[in-house]
Design a protein around this motif. Structure first.
Motif, PDB file in Angstrom:
ATOM      1  N   LEU A  65       0.825  -1.206   0.000  1.00  0.00           N
ATOM      2  CA  LEU A  65       0.000   0.000   0.000  1.00  0.00           C
ATOM      3  C   LEU A  65       0.868   1.268   0.000  1.00  0.00           C
ATOM      4  O   LEU A  65       0.342   2.376   0.061  1.00  0.00           O
ATOM      5  CB  LEU A  65      -0.939   0.014   1.218  1.00  0.00           C
ATOM      6  CG  LEU A  65      -1.779  -1.250   1.441  1.00  0.00           C
ATOM      7  CD1 LEU A  65      -2.785  -1.023   2.565  1.00  0.00           C
ATOM      8  CD2 LEU A  65      -2.491  -1.687   0.172  1.00  0.00           C
ATOM      9  N   ASN A  66       2.181   1.071  -0.040  1.00  0.00           N
ATOM     10  CA  ASN A  66       3.113   2.199   0.010  1.00  0.00           C
ATOM     11  C   ASN A  66       3.960   2.241  -1.273  1.00  0.00           C
ATOM     12  O   ASN A  66       4.914   1.480  -1.412  1.00  0.00           O
ATOM     13  CB  ASN A  66       3.997   2.045   1.258  1.00  0.00           C
ATOM     14  CG  ASN A  66       5.062   3.128   1.369  1.00  0.00           C
ATOM     15  OD1 ASN A  66       5.336   3.851   0.407  1.00  0.00           O
ATOM     16  ND2 ASN A  66       5.681   3.216   2.532  1.00  0.00           N
ATOM     17  N   PRO A 121      -9.505  -8.936 -11.370  1.00  0.00           N
ATOM     18  CA  PRO A 121      -9.663  -7.494 -11.527  1.00  0.00           C
ATOM     19  C   PRO A 121      -9.344  -6.842 -10.187  1.00  0.00           C
ATOM     20  O   PRO A 121      -9.636  -7.416  -9.138  1.00  0.00           O
ATOM     21  CB  PRO A 121     -11.152  -7.317 -11.861  1.00  0.00           C
ATOM     22  CG  PRO A 121     -11.630  -8.658 -12.303  1.00  0.00           C
ATOM     23  CD  PRO A 121     -10.766  -9.673 -11.600  1.00  0.00           C
ATOM     24  N   ARG A 122      -8.727  -5.669 -10.219  1.00  0.00           N
ATOM     25  CA  ARG A 122      -8.226  -5.087  -8.978  1.00  0.00           C
ATOM     26  C   ARG A 122      -9.126  -3.978  -8.424  1.00  0.00           C
ATOM     27  O   ARG A 122      -9.940  -3.413  -9.148  1.00  0.00           O
ATOM     28  CB  ARG A 122      -6.830  -4.512  -9.195  1.00  0.00           C
ATOM     29  CG  ARG A 122      -6.781  -3.502 -10.327  1.00  0.00           C
ATOM     30  CD  ARG A 122      -5.427  -2.839 -10.404  1.00  0.00           C
ATOM     31  NE  ARG A 122      -5.238  -1.960  -9.270  1.00  0.00           N
ATOM     32  CZ  ARG A 122      -4.408  -0.937  -9.257  1.00  0.00           C
ATOM     33  NH1 ARG A 122      -3.683  -0.663 -10.326  1.00  0.00           N
ATOM     34  NH2 ARG A 122      -4.304  -0.183  -8.203  1.00  0.00           N
ATOM     35  N   ALA A 132      -1.180  -0.009  -4.520  1.00  0.00           N
ATOM     36  CA  ALA A 132      -0.467   1.038  -5.258  1.00  0.00           C
ATOM     37  C   ALA A 132      -0.360   0.661  -6.738  1.00  0.00           C
ATOM     38  O   ALA A 132      -0.107  -0.495  -7.071  1.00  0.00           O
ATOM     39  CB  ALA A 132       0.921   1.229  -4.652  1.00  0.00           C
ATOM     40  N   ASP A 133      -0.581   1.651  -7.626  1.00  0.00           N
ATOM     41  CA  ASP A 133      -0.530   1.421  -9.073  1.00  0.00           C
ATOM     42  C   ASP A 133       0.777   0.792  -9.532  1.00  0.00           C
ATOM     43  O   ASP A 133       0.803  -0.026 -10.445  1.00  0.00           O
ATOM     44  CB  ASP A 133      -0.682   2.761  -9.825  1.00  0.00           C
ATOM     45  CG  ASP A 133      -2.134   3.183  -9.914  1.00  0.00           C
ATOM     46  OD1 ASP A 133      -3.010   2.293  -9.775  1.00  0.00           O
ATOM     47  OD2 ASP A 133      -2.392   4.390 -10.105  1.00  0.00           O
ATOM     48  N   THR A 164       0.983  -3.087  -9.796  1.00  0.00           N
ATOM     49  CA  THR A 164       0.385  -3.824 -10.909  1.00  0.00           C
ATOM     50  C   THR A 164       0.859  -3.296 -12.255  1.00  0.00           C
ATOM     51  O   THR A 164       0.319  -3.680 -13.294  1.00  0.00           O
ATOM     52  CB  THR A 164      -1.150  -3.759 -10.844  1.00  0.00           C
ATOM     53  OG1 THR A 164      -1.540  -2.383 -10.974  1.00  0.00           O
ATOM     54  CG2 THR A 164      -1.679  -4.309  -9.539  1.00  0.00           C
ATOM     55  N   ALA A 165       1.844  -2.429 -12.241  1.00  0.00           N
ATOM     56  CA  ALA A 165       2.399  -1.875 -13.475  1.00  0.00           C
ATOM     57  C   ALA A 165       1.290  -1.266 -14.338  1.00  0.00           C
ATOM     58  O   ALA A 165       1.302  -1.412 -15.567  1.00  0.00           O
ATOM     59  CB  ALA A 165       3.188  -2.950 -14.232  1.00  0.00           C
ATOM     60  N   GLY A 166       0.328  -0.654 -13.675  1.00  0.00           N
ATOM     61  CA  GLY A 166      -0.729   0.026 -14.415  1.00  0.00           C
ATOM     62  C   GLY A 166      -1.818  -0.888 -14.963  1.00  0.00           C
ATOM     63  O   GLY A 166      -2.782  -0.422 -15.561  1.00  0.00           O
ATOM     64  N   LEU A 167      -1.696  -2.209 -14.750  1.00  0.00           N
ATOM     65  CA  LEU A 167      -2.739  -3.137 -15.228  1.00  0.00           C
ATOM     66  C   LEU A 167      -4.005  -2.970 -14.392  1.00  0.00           C
ATOM     67  O   LEU A 167      -3.952  -2.501 -13.251  1.00  0.00           O
ATOM     68  CB  LEU A 167      -2.262  -4.588 -15.108  1.00  0.00           C
ATOM     69  CG  LEU A 167      -1.067  -5.011 -15.957  1.00  0.00           C
ATOM     70  CD1 LEU A 167      -0.680  -6.453 -15.626  1.00  0.00           C
ATOM     71  CD2 LEU A 167      -1.397  -4.877 -17.439  1.00  0.00           C
TER      72      LEU A 167
END
Ligand code: AMP
Ligand code: MG
Length: 335
Positions: A46-47, A107-108, A113-114, A117-120
């Protein structure tokens, strides 16, 4: 950074080591921890600043998403969106194989933190059965992001010494829990409609999964998982896979190392030999695979010849790693 290796095994040191790991995670630092598959490099999921330290230590490209490890089942619904038929199947997989070496892609939600997931718009989630890992996670009481604790593209570590080899001076703490049980990375699956798609073969086999749904044979061809990159798990030394050892003829004046899965007699002429299992047991073979590859890599041979195993059950996961090791270009790659 000084890298400390802390004993997590002896009853005298265990509690202090777990506490030290939790304190570092709370401080937004990375910690290498054993799981039942390979050693992972963990940071607070989360950080974002903490997670970026994983990418930096591993020299991992930012497009390569990390697995999120949850401390308890209730966290699954907080990081992933479960609804519809696919989530029925996915929940049943989680109930059956967690804690254990199965990673599920969902699905997230927006909690993670983005950068994880590398923006996925999906997140890969796992719950480890390793007692040290789960004790650290339950005390931390939050999910961590944790990919394998090696530099990007290299062989995953199955012992604390391997992590030190890979990340010495880059991370503050390695928790030593002894050699890992499975020795290869978790099985990664996505549930698509009524089908299970295996994104990365691993300790949970196709036949174990097929009890819960059809296994999709079609692949989108799109790289969704870095484990799917053709070249991965690569030693510095070039690797070739030999379907038939008796037929293998090494190039002249090349010192060859041999990786063989059983105790059988092998042709002469190999400078170094590593056997994955005297009895040909695939569980034992998988658990020894990365250690043996690492040893052959460090033995000074010019070429590693890996005998193919039967592409079935755990053999599929072993063959997957061998093919990817062989797909790397060898010494030139290291420049
Ligand atoms: P590792 O460094 O071995 O832990 O590799 C992380 C693995 O996580 C990759 O090989 C992927 O298979 C998987 N992964 C992480 N996030 C995702 C995602 N959102 N979708 C698919 N696979 C993912
Ligand atoms: Mg990895």
């Amino acid at each position: 950074v000084h890298t400390e290796v802390a004993d997590g095994q002896s009853p005298d040191n265990r509690a202090a080591t777990v506490a030290a790991a939790v304190a570092l995670l709370r401080a937004g630092e990375t910690v290498a921890l054993p799981t039942e598959t390979v050693y992972g490099l963990a940071a607070d999921a989360l950080n974002p600043d903490a997670v970026l330290k994983i990418f930096a230590a591993k020299e991992r490209p930012r497009f390569d998403p990390l697995i999120v490890h949850v401390p308890t089942f209730d966290w699954l619904r907080r990081v992933a969106r479960l609804n519809g038929e696919d989530s029925d199947i996915a929940s049943r997989l989680a109930e059956n194989f967690w804690p254990g070496p199965l990673t599920l892609v969902f699905p997230r939600t927006d909690l993670i933190a983005d950068v994880v997931t590398a923006g996925l718009d999906t997140v890969a989630v796992r719950m480890s059965a390793h007692p040290l890992f789960s004790d650290v996670l339950r005390a931390f009481a939050k999910p961590v992001a944790a990919p394998s604790a090696n530099r990007f593209g290299r062989i995953s570590p199955t012992a604390a010494a391997h992590v030190l080899d890979e990340l010495n001076g880059r991370i503050p703490l390695i928790v030593d829990g002894g050699p890992t049980t499975h020795g290869i990375e978790s099985t990664v699956v996505a549930v698509r409609g009524a089908n299970i798609e295996i994104l990365r073969p691993g300790p949970v086999t196709r036949s174990q999964l097929s009890v819960f749904a059809e296994i999709a044979t079609t692949s989108t061809g799109k790289i969704e998982a870095p484990g799917q990159l053709r070249s991965h798990y690569a030693p510095r030394t070039q690797v070739v896979v030999a379907e038939d050892l008796e037929e293998f003829v090494g190039p002249p004046n090349v010192r060859c190392g041999l990786l063989v899965s059983t105790g059988k007699t092998v042709p002469s002429g190999f400078a170094e030999i590593r056997r994955l299992s005297e009895t040909g047991d695939l569980r034992e073979a998988a658990s020894n695979l990365f250690r043996c590859l690492r040893e052959l890599d460090q033995s000074g041979v010019d070429l590693i010849v890996a005998e193919a195993v039967r592409d079935h059950g755990l053999g599929s996961a072993i063959m997957d790693r061998l093919r990817r090791a062989a797909a790397a270009a060898g010494p030139a790659r290291q420049s």
